[in-house]
Design a protein around this motif. Structure first.
Motif, mmCIF file in Angstrom:
data_model
loop_
_atom_site.group_PDB
_atom_site.id
_atom_site.type_symbol
_atom_site.label_atom_id
_atom_site.label_comp_id
_atom_site.label_asym_id
_atom_site.label_seq_id
_atom_site.Cartn_x
_atom_site.Cartn_y
_atom_site.Cartn_z
ATOM 1 N N MET A 1 0.746 4.061 -2.903
ATOM 2 C CA MET A 1 0.107 5.343 -2.594
ATOM 3 C C MET A 1 1.058 6.391 -2.046
ATOM 4 S SD MET A 1 -3.636 4.218 -1.137
ATOM 5 C CE MET A 1 -3.062 3.056 0.096
ATOM 6 N N THR B 1 0.791 7.503 3.282
ATOM 7 C CA THR B 1 0.094 6.396 3.925
ATOM 8 C C THR B 1 0.619 6.157 5.333
ATOM 9 O OG1 THR B 1 0.034 5.419 1.715
ATOM 10 C CG2 THR B 1 -0.747 4.042 3.520
ATOM 11 N N GLU C 1 0.823 -1.208 0.000
ATOM 12 C CA GLU C 1 0.000 0.000 0.000
ATOM 13 C C GLU C 1 0.862 1.265 0.000
ATOM 14 O OE1 GLU C 1 -2.357 -3.023 2.541
ATOM 15 O OE2 GLU C 1 -0.277 -2.581 2.039
ATOM 16 N N VAL C 2 1.933 1.226 0.774
ATOM 17 C CA VAL C 2 2.826 2.387 0.853
ATOM 18 C C VAL C 2 3.549 2.585 -0.474
ATOM 19 C CG1 VAL C 2 4.781 3.415 2.070
ATOM 20 C CG2 VAL C 2 3.117 2.037 3.332
ATOM 21 N N TYR D 1 -1.484 7.208 8.241
ATOM 22 C CA TYR D 1 -2.498 6.258 8.731
ATOM 23 C C TYR D 1 -1.884 5.241 9.685
ATOM 24 C CZ TYR D 1 -5.864 2.454 8.819
ATOM 25 O OH TYR D 1 -6.726 1.465 9.234
ATOM 26 N N ALA E 1 -3.834 8.078 -2.525
ATOM 27 C CA ALA E 1 -3.894 8.527 -1.138
ATOM 28 C C ALA E 1 -4.502 9.922 -1.094
ATOM 29 C CB ALA E 1 -2.492 8.548 -0.529
ATOM 30 N N ILE F 1 -7.262 8.570 3.592
ATOM 31 C CA ILE F 1 -6.171 8.412 4.554
ATOM 32 C C ILE F 1 -6.370 9.346 5.747
ATOM 33 C CG2 ILE F 1 -3.683 8.664 4.911
ATOM 34 C CD1 ILE F 1 -4.406 6.273 3.214
#
Length: 319
Positions: A203, A207, A199-200, A210, A267, A271
């Protein structure tokens, strides 16, 4: 008092460093079955060894890779128990809570609250932008996923909580003798350890807001409630419900879930919303439910050393 559970003249910080190394080593041992499975699959398919987590998850079937990844957490959890019991001479209960027994009602209440929030969030996303989702439900793979998830995901999330909100938080409390430093350090480390998540990579580093924000939320829960029960329930709900409801090609967990997200990851508001709006609302719900008070002292105050520890310190000094 939760942090005070571990304060002792014999609980030196170097023990936590050794304990952390043992736990990490145990986790690596737990990854051996996954490594063997990947090597065998690489030889069979002649695809070569995967170079990132996304390719790794696609090499094996979703349920098999999920189980093997989560297995290492079970080994690490056993290591945490042994380290706490034999290296620190501390009961596992005192690593969990300041109460005389684990409050399972707190765990299930937190699990239920965050499950509802997660389901509502997925439902809003699905009905507002249905073109971004495809039905991924297959009865037999989903049934296998359900069994694996119910058994293994709570082990995974509990292991993370016992490491961060338990072992490291109490360890940093021994080092700093205050409450804000353990809260800050465990939240930062928790967030930074997720930096390699797909995910990082997709995006961007925003991120991390979060992940670090989630670490702060779980840390505040633990300190305000004088125990890990709420954090255990929240974390289990977050990973379990998400694994069952939705997957995508770019998330850490790729599962045989009900829905698959086909959208291009980005993102933005999604987020910021949880960290600055939903998380404070969750804390408000828990604070009303459990009558939290004296926030400044519980989150920023100094560690109070009880009389037994003072006596122990005096006797140690005489020696």
């Amino acid at each position: 008092m939760y942090l005070e559970n571990a304060i002792s003249t014999h609980n030196k910080f170097w023990k936590y460093l050794i304990g952390s190394i043992i736990i990490v080593f145990a986790s690596f041992i737990g990854q051996i079955p996954l490594g063997i499975a990947i090597v065998l699959k690489s030889i069979e398919s002649k695809q070569g060894f995967p170079t990132d987590e996304t390719k790794l998850m696609k090499m094996l079937s979703g349920n098999l890779s999920l189980f093997l990844i989560l297995f290492s957490f079970a080994v690490a959890l056993l290591a945490i128990y042994l380290v706490v019991k034999y290296l620190h001479n501390q009961s596992f209960l005192t690593l969990t809570t300041s109460r005389t027994r684990v409050d399972w009602k707190r765990i299930f209440f937190s699990f239920g609250v965050w499950s509802i929030f997660t389901i509502i969030s997925v439902a809003i996303s699905y009905f507002s932008e249905p073109e971004n989702f495809v039905m991924n439900f297959k009865p037999m793979p989903f049934l296998i996923l359900l069994v694996i998830s119910i058994i293994m995901i709570p082990i995974q999330t509990s292991t993370e909580e016992y490491v961060f909100r338990g072992y490291l938080m109490q360890g940093f409390a021994n080092l700093s003798m205050n409450k804000w430093f353990p809260l800050l350090m465990t939240s930062l480390i928790f967030g930074l350890l997720h930096i390699a998540n797909p995910e990082v990579q997709k995006m961007g580093t925003i991120t991390m807001v979060y992940y670090i924000g989630t670490g702060l939320l779980l840390g505040v829960m633990t300190l305000m409630d004088e125990g890990m029960e709420l954090a255990l329930g929240f974390h289990a709900a977050n990973n379990l419900i998400s694994a069952l409801l939705i997957t995508s090609d770019w998330t850490a967990f790729q599962t045989d879930s009900i829905l698959k997200d086909k959208s291009t990851p980005s993102a933005g508001f999604e987020i910021i919303l949880p960290v600055f709006i939903i998380f404070p609302l969750i804390l408000l719900i828990f604070s009303k439910k459990y009558n939290w008070s004296n926030w400044k002292e519980k989150l920023l105050g100094k560690i109070e050393i009880n009389s037994n520890i003072k006596i122990e310190s005096d006797e140690h000094a005489k020696l």
